[in-house]
Design a protein around this motif. Structure first.
Motif, PDB file in Angstrom:
ATOM      1  N   THR A  99      64.216 -13.258 -16.733  1.00 47.64           N
ATOM      2  CA  THR A  99      63.245 -12.158 -16.801  1.00 47.64           C
ATOM      3  C   THR A  99      63.290 -11.338 -15.514  1.00 47.64           C
ATOM      4  O   THR A  99      63.237 -10.107 -15.551  1.00 47.64           O
ATOM      5  CB  THR A  99      61.827 -12.706 -17.050  1.00 47.64           C
ATOM      6  OG1 THR A  99      61.817 -13.370 -18.313  1.00 47.64           O
ATOM      7  CG2 THR A  99      60.789 -11.599 -17.033  1.00 47.64           C
ATOM      8  N   GLU A 102      66.297  -9.110 -15.729  1.00 54.65           N
ATOM      9  CA  GLU A 102      66.096  -8.043 -16.716  1.00 54.65           C
ATOM     10  C   GLU A 102      65.152  -6.969 -16.187  1.00 54.65           C
ATOM     11  O   GLU A 102      65.349  -5.777 -16.435  1.00 54.65           O
ATOM     12  CB  GLU A 102      65.577  -8.626 -18.021  1.00 54.65           C
ATOM     13  CG  GLU A 102      66.631  -9.444 -18.755  1.00 54.65           C
ATOM     14  CD  GLU A 102      66.076 -10.247 -19.923  1.00 54.65           C
ATOM     15  OE1 GLU A 102      64.886 -10.081 -20.275  1.00 54.65           O
ATOM     16  OE2 GLU A 102      66.845 -11.047 -20.477  1.00 54.65           O
ATOM     17  N   PRO A 106      66.857  -2.938 -15.747  1.00 55.98           N
ATOM     18  CA  PRO A 106      66.482  -2.634 -17.135  1.00 55.98           C
ATOM     19  C   PRO A 106      67.489  -1.768 -17.896  1.00 55.98           C
ATOM     20  O   PRO A 106      67.517  -1.801 -19.122  1.00 55.98           O
ATOM     21  CB  PRO A 106      65.141  -1.905 -16.990  1.00 55.98           C
ATOM     22  CG  PRO A 106      65.199  -1.299 -15.628  1.00 55.98           C
ATOM     23  CD  PRO A 106      65.976  -2.279 -14.790  1.00 55.98           C
ATOM     24  N   THR A 158      72.792  -8.975 -23.215  1.00 61.77           N
ATOM     25  CA  THR A 158      71.470  -8.476 -23.593  1.00 61.77           C
ATOM     26  C   THR A 158      71.579  -7.109 -24.267  1.00 61.77           C
ATOM     27  O   THR A 158      70.611  -6.634 -24.845  1.00 61.77           O
ATOM     28  CB  THR A 158      70.562  -8.339 -22.359  1.00 61.77           C
ATOM     29  OG1 THR A 158      71.224  -7.491 -21.399  1.00 61.77           O
ATOM     30  CG2 THR A 158      70.233  -9.684 -21.746  1.00 61.77           C
TER      31      THR A 158
END
Length: 185
Positions: A99, A102, A106, A158
């Motif tokens: 997290t 990420e 982004p 991702t």
């Protein structure tokens, strides 16, 4: 960098030669990854001298909880190594580290590679577990394989689709162009 999530504050410290972060990271790195899947410590440190290559020990308050080794390019973040302190596994630290990445990147695909999930593998259950962990954390299979002198690994990302050229550029950049690999189906 500090990220607060569910009463846990992760702090990322560079693992530089001679520091506590280096000693913590080295011990976990050597115990968490098979010898045939590891770069030498000298290589890790040399590559991490580049500004876009990060070798970090992660702490929750003052408790060492894991390592992240990754390289960033214009479109890709390649998470080469992620490991959580054995005593803290299963407590959400791996997810929190993902997290953190990420949130920091982004607009970039984050790519990892894992051992292929094949039923004949000796550690098949571990491979399935690892794949499920990454899928729970927003990664998906790409049908692309990273092949190098150590074997074949499955690329996960991702992004909606793996940007192969961005991934290849990141791998070359990380290793000063010395790492020999192929990305194929």
């Amino acid at each position: 960098m500090k990220i607060e999530k569910k009463d846990i504050i992760l702090e990322s410290k560079p693992a530089r030669w001679g520091t506590k972060a280096y000693h913590d990271a080295k011990k976990l790195y050597l115990s968490a990854f098979p010898a045939n899947e590891r770069f030498s410590m000298f290589s890790l440190l040399a590559m991490s001298l580049k500004t876009n290559v990060k070798f970090h020990a992660l702490y929750d308050q003052d408790v060492f909880c894991g390592i992240a080794y990754y390289v960033e390019s214009s479109s890709t973040v390649y998470l080469t190594y992620l490991a959580v302190n054995q005593d803290l596994r299963g407590h959400g630290y791996g997810s929190k580290i993902l997290t953190m990445l990420e949130e920091k990147y982004p607009d970039k695909q984050i790519v990892i590679d894992i051992e292929p999930v094949v039923p004949t593998a000796k550690n098949y259950k571990q491979r399935v577990s690892r794949l499920k962990f990454y899928e729970r954390n927003g990664f998906h299979r790409t049908d692309q394989k990273l092949k190098d002198q150590d074997g074949e690994f499955e690329a996960l990302t991702t992004a909606k689709k793996l940007d192969k050229s961005g991934f290849a550029k990141t791998l070359k950049d990380m290793s000063f162009g010395f790492y020999q690999f192929k990305i194929e189906k």
